[in-house]
Design a protein around this motif. Sequence first.
Motif, mmCIF file in Angstrom:
data_model
loop_
_atom_site.group_PDB
_atom_site.id
_atom_site.type_symbol
_atom_site.label_atom_id
_atom_site.label_comp_id
_atom_site.label_asym_id
_atom_site.label_seq_id
_atom_site.Cartn_x
_atom_site.Cartn_y
_atom_site.Cartn_z
ATOM 1 N N ARG A 22 17.905 3.947 69.381
ATOM 2 C CA ARG A 22 16.887 4.442 68.464
ATOM 3 C C ARG A 22 15.563 4.713 69.198
ATOM 4 O O ARG A 22 15.241 4.063 70.187
ATOM 5 C CB ARG A 22 16.653 3.428 67.348
ATOM 6 C CG ARG A 22 17.865 3.180 66.455
ATOM 7 C CD ARG A 22 17.542 2.192 65.367
ATOM 8 N NE ARG A 22 16.468 2.678 64.513
ATOM 9 C CZ ARG A 22 15.892 1.945 63.555
ATOM 10 N NH1 ARG A 22 16.287 0.704 63.353
ATOM 11 N NH2 ARG A 22 14.935 2.450 62.824
ATOM 12 N N ASN A 23 14.828 5.684 68.674
ATOM 13 C CA ASN A 23 13.497 6.019 69.215
ATOM 14 C C ASN A 23 13.539 6.311 70.710
ATOM 15 O O ASN A 23 12.689 5.860 71.474
ATOM 16 C CB ASN A 23 12.501 4.899 68.924
ATOM 17 C CG ASN A 23 12.365 4.617 67.440
ATOM 18 O OD1 ASN A 23 12.511 5.514 66.615
ATOM 19 N ND2 ASN A 23 12.099 3.372 67.091
ATOM 20 N N SER A 65 19.591 12.893 66.066
ATOM 21 C CA SER A 65 18.850 12.311 64.946
ATOM 22 C C SER A 65 17.368 12.567 65.180
ATOM 23 O O SER A 65 16.824 12.180 66.212
ATOM 24 C CB SER A 65 19.118 10.805 64.840
ATOM 25 O OG SER A 65 18.307 10.218 63.840
ATOM 26 N N SER A 90 10.712 10.692 65.617
ATOM 27 C CA SER A 90 11.589 9.970 66.535
ATOM 28 C C SER A 90 12.877 10.759 66.740
ATOM 29 O O SER A 90 13.399 11.374 65.809
ATOM 30 C CB SER A 90 11.917 8.572 65.982
ATOM 31 O OG SER A 90 10.751 7.802 65.851
ATOM 32 N N SER A 106 16.844 10.610 68.767
ATOM 33 C CA SER A 106 17.882 9.893 69.501
ATOM 34 C C SER A 106 19.124 10.772 69.553
ATOM 35 O O SER A 106 19.278 11.714 68.765
ATOM 36 C CB SER A 106 18.206 8.542 68.843
ATOM 37 O OG SER A 106 18.689 8.729 67.520
ATOM 38 N N LYS A 122 23.555 10.719 70.289
ATOM 39 C CA LYS A 122 24.789 9.957 70.434
ATOM 40 C C LYS A 122 25.745 10.715 71.359
ATOM 41 O O LYS A 122 25.750 11.942 71.402
ATOM 42 C CB LYS A 122 25.461 9.749 69.069
ATOM 43 C CG LYS A 122 24.657 8.914 68.095
ATOM 44 C CD LYS A 122 25.401 8.774 66.771
ATOM 45 C CE LYS A 122 24.604 7.928 65.780
ATOM 46 N NZ LYS A 122 25.300 7.812 64.477
#
Length: 343
Positions: A68-69, A102, A115, A117, A119
Motif C-alpha cells: 500500500r501507498n 490501485s 496513493s 500501488s 499488484k
Amino acid sequence: SVSLRKHILVNLSTSLITGRMTQFVSAVVALLLLFHAVGVRCTLEQPKVDLVAPGTRKYLVQGQNSGRNFLSCIASAEADLFLYSNDGTTIQINSITDPRYSFSCNAVSTNVTCSFSVKNAETKDAGTYECTATSSTGKSSSSLYVAVYDAPLINGATASPSNGKIEENQPVSLDCSLNVPSMGTDGLSMQWTHDGAVVHSQDGIEADFPFEIKKAQRNDSGMYTCTVANGTAIDTSSSVSIDVQFKAEVVEFSALPPSKLNDTTVIITEGESVSFVCKVDGNPPPTLISITHLSLRRKRLVYSGATTQEKTLNITSVSQEDAGMYECRTSNTIGGTSSDLRL
C-alpha cells in the motif's frame, strides 16, 4: 503625489454616490494607473504538487506486490498520475481500468493526497511516474523513476549448521545469496531480521550477505529472514529457523509452606505436611526430573518422571525419618543440573 491620490479617491467616492459613470470609469482608470506607478502587481499562483516515496528511488520485483501507498502524490489541486514506460508508452493510470493498479485520492485540509500501488509487477511497470496537478491557474508536475527487477532478487537464505540446531555459546552462521541487478541500485539496503526485528543491515547490495552469531544464546532462537529494502521491503527470503539448545537446568527448587531457616534449609514441625516443588527448563525439553531424599546411609529415589517442566513431592505428617537433604535433578540430551534443600 499625496494630493493626486487624495483627488482620485475623492472622485471615486463621488462617482459611486451620484452614479456619474463617466467620472466612475475615469476614477477606476486613474486608480489602476496609480497602482502601476507604485509597483503593485497581481499574480496567479501555480498549483503545488509533490510525488513522494520512502527512499530516493523506487524498485519492484517481477511478480510481487508493491504494498500500500507505494507512491504518494500530495497536490493543492486535482491530480493525475502518468506512467512514461521504458517501452515508450504513456499511460494515464487514474483513467484506465486495470485490476493490478490501485489509485485513490482524498482531500486532506487544503491538499489532495493520492496513493498508488501495483499488484503482480511486470516489466512494463518500469519507467517514470509523473503526478500532475491542474487548476485554473496552471499546471505543475513532480516525477519519480521506478525500476522493475527480474525475479528472484534473493536466491535464498541458509544456515550453518544446515539444520539450524546449535548448542548454547556455539557459533552459528547465516548467509543470503542475491542476484545483483545490472541496473541502478541506489538507495537499496540489505537486512537480516530476527522474528521481525532488524539485527544486521548494510547499505547497498552484494552477491552474498552473511551474518554470524559468535556465541549463540537461547534468546537467539527464532526465525531469521533476509530482506532487500528501499525504505520498505522489496524482496524477502524464506525464513531460516535457528534453534539454540541448552542443557536442562533447575530453575527453582522450593518447599511449601515456605518456612526457611535460610536459602537451603526448611523448618517443619513434626506432624505437619510439606511439599517440595522442582521447576526446570531445557532445550530439548528435560527427559528426567527426580526429587531424591538423601540420608547418611542410603539414597532413595522418591520421584522420577519426564516431559513436564514442574514436579512436586508431597510429604504428609512429617517425621524425624523425613529429615535430611533433598535433591532435585534434571537432564536432557545436552546435559543436566541439580539443586538441594535440607529439611
